[in-house]
Design an enzyme around this catalytic site. Structure first.
Site, PDB file in Angstrom:
ATOM      1  N   LYS A  14      28.180  52.828  35.576  1.00 12.61           N
ATOM      2  CA  LYS A  14      29.591  52.987  35.309  1.00 12.61           C
ATOM      3  C   LYS A  14      30.085  51.990  34.357  1.00 12.61           C
ATOM      4  CE  LYS A  14      30.579  52.070  39.629  1.00 12.61           C
ATOM      5  NZ  LYS A  14      29.367  51.807  40.283  1.00 12.61           N
ATOM      6  N   ARG A  89      37.103  52.870  46.225  1.00 11.11           N
ATOM      7  CA  ARG A  89      35.882  52.713  46.958  1.00 11.11           C
ATOM      8  C   ARG A  89      35.809  53.099  48.752  1.00 11.11           C
ATOM      9  NH1 ARG A  89      33.472  48.927  42.923  1.00 11.11           N
ATOM     10  NH2 ARG A  89      31.454  48.288  43.606  1.00 11.11           N
ATOM     11  N   ARG A 128      19.179  43.135  36.033  1.00 17.74           N
ATOM     12  CA  ARG A 128      20.688  42.605  35.435  1.00 17.74           C
ATOM     13  C   ARG A 128      21.008  41.212  35.576  1.00 17.74           C
ATOM     14  NH1 ARG A 128      26.084  46.417  36.542  1.00 17.74           N
ATOM     15  NH2 ARG A 128      25.981  44.963  38.630  1.00 17.74           N
ATOM     16  N   ARG A 134      26.542  36.856  37.111  1.00 19.79           N
ATOM     17  CA  ARG A 134      26.945  37.577  38.200  1.00 19.79           C
ATOM     18  C   ARG A 134      26.168  37.179  39.421  1.00 19.79           C
ATOM     19  NH1 ARG A 134      28.908  43.609  37.962  1.00 19.79           N
ATOM     20  NH2 ARG A 134      28.813  43.347  40.559  1.00 19.79           N
ATOM     21  N   ARG A 146      25.419  45.681  49.217  1.00 20.07           N
ATOM     22  CA  ARG A 146      26.257  46.417  48.353  1.00 20.07           C
ATOM     23  C   ARG A 146      25.942  47.972  48.220  1.00 20.07           C
ATOM     24  NH1 ARG A 146      25.437  43.203  43.367  1.00 20.07           N
ATOM     25  NH2 ARG A 146      26.028  44.702  42.179  1.00 20.07           N
TER      26      ARG A 146
HETATM   27  P1  ADP Z   1      28.995  47.065  41.211  1.00 21.81           P
HETATM   28  O1  ADP Z   1      29.699  48.429  41.518  1.00 21.81           O
HETATM   29  O2  ADP Z   1      28.005  46.936  40.128  1.00 21.81           O
HETATM   30  O3  ADP Z   1      28.559  46.358  42.493  1.00 21.81           O
HETATM   31  P2  ADP Z   1      31.694  46.166  40.610  1.00 21.81           P
HETATM   32  O4  ADP Z   1      31.617  45.000  39.615  1.00 21.81           O
HETATM   33  O5  ADP Z   1      32.154  47.266  40.766  1.00 21.81           O
HETATM   34  O6  ADP Z   1      30.219  46.280  40.801  1.00 21.81           O
HETATM   35  O7  ADP Z   1      32.114  45.235  41.981  1.00 21.81           O
HETATM   36  C1  ADP Z   1      31.583  44.034  42.244  1.00 21.81           C
HETATM   37  C2  ADP Z   1      32.266  43.567  43.855  1.00 21.81           C
HETATM   38  O8  ADP Z   1      33.497  43.501  43.597  1.00 21.81           O
HETATM   39  C3  ADP Z   1      31.647  44.713  44.675  1.00 21.81           C
HETATM   40  O9  ADP Z   1      30.757  44.600  45.490  1.00 21.81           O
HETATM   41  C4  ADP Z   1      33.011  44.238  45.840  1.00 21.81           C
HETATM   42  O10 ADP Z   1      32.764  43.333  46.729  1.00 21.81           O
HETATM   43  C5  ADP Z   1      34.182  44.185  44.908  1.00 21.81           C
HETATM   44  N1  ADP Z   1      35.037  45.237  44.607  1.00 21.81           N
HETATM   45  C6  ADP Z   1      34.973  45.954  43.249  1.00 21.81           C
HETATM   46  N2  ADP Z   1      35.874  46.874  43.510  1.00 21.81           N
HETATM   47  C7  ADP Z   1      36.280  47.019  44.813  1.00 21.81           C
HETATM   48  C8  ADP Z   1      37.173  48.002  45.486  1.00 21.81           C
HETATM   49  N3  ADP Z   1      37.479  49.116  44.755  1.00 21.81           N
HETATM   50  N4  ADP Z   1      37.050  47.734  46.638  1.00 21.81           N
HETATM   51  C9  ADP Z   1      36.495  46.704  47.426  1.00 21.81           C
HETATM   52  N5  ADP Z   1      35.809  45.856  46.722  1.00 21.81           N
HETATM   53  C10 ADP Z   1      35.807  46.021  45.646  1.00 21.81           C
END
Ligand code: ADP
Length: 193
Positions: A14, A89, A128, A134, A146
């Site tokens: 994404k 999400r 990654r 991260r 996750r």
């Molecule tokens: P990825 O999709 O690669 O896990 P993101 O950068 O989108 O990475 O998100 C990293 C973390 O941030 C998620 O595992 C979650 O804990 C939190 N997070 C991000 N977006 C949301 C969301 N919309 N709702 C709840 N938690 C979120």
């Protein structure tokens, strides 16, 4: 206004595709993951609270991310469109987003769902983690958590939008440029360039 949700599990590409899409279409990129990492870097109260969830591979509470998205929409009143990356999400987030957009006389135009096999996702995320700053990419247990959160709480968001006929699925394996072309074709079919 064109409002796109780029949907898919962690590691589905994404972030990579979002960068290319906003460059081509000139939308505002709203990534809740990026917004949360900025809060953490600034050591804000919100960031400290969010970090505890992120480091365990759990979702951050809905009201936190919904509040961040509401502020970001208000901060960009003249945007020609938004690309939502990593949001919504949960079903509650999807409903909140619909309400926020309706309040601005707008709506979600399209949801593009990237599909990638579980094996490939874990491999990409661990890879990654070798170079990224991260912490949530370095630990295989956190990665698995996750993916579990995605299956339990996030996958249904695609069903929510499918009810409105807004979802197109895209195979997220192959070259970055080929996947980009598939995404662009779906967007242009909805919104002639
Ligand atoms: P990825 O999709 O690669 O896990 P993101 O950068 O989108 O990475 O998100 C990293 C973390 O941030 C998620 O595992 C979650 O804990 C939190 N997070 C991000 N977006 C949301 C969301 N919309 N709702 C709840 N938690 C979120």
């Amino acid at each position: 206004m064109f409002n796109l949700i780029l949907f898919g599990p962690p590691g589905s590409g994404k972030g990579t595709q979002s960068e290319k899409l906003i460059e081509k279409f000139g939308w505002i990129h709203l990534s809740t993951g990026d917004l949360l990492r900025k809060e953490i870097a600034n050591a804000s109260q919100l960031g400290l609270e969010a970090k505890a969830f992120i480091d365990k591979g759990q979702l951050v509470p809905d009201e936190v991310v919904i509040g961040m998205i509401g502020s970001a929409l208000d901060a960009n009143p003249n945007a020609k469109g938004f690309l939502f990356d990593g949001f919504p999400r949960t079903e509650a987030q999807a409903e909140a987003l619909d309400n926020l957009l309706a309040g601005k006389g707008s709506e979600i135009s399209l949801v593009l769902a990237l599909e990638v096999s579980e094996e490939e996702l874990v491999a990409r995320l661990l890879n990654r983690g070798l170079t990224s700053s991260r912490s949530d990419d370095r630990d295989e247990n956190v990665i698995r958590k996750r993916l579990q959160e995605y299956h339990n709480k996030t996958a249904i968001v695609a069903d929510y939008y499918a009810k409105f006929g807004k979802v197109a699925k895209i195979k997220g394996e192959g070259s970055i440029d080929d996947i980009f072309r598939l995404l662009v074709a779906k967007i242009e079919a909805k919104q002639p360039a």
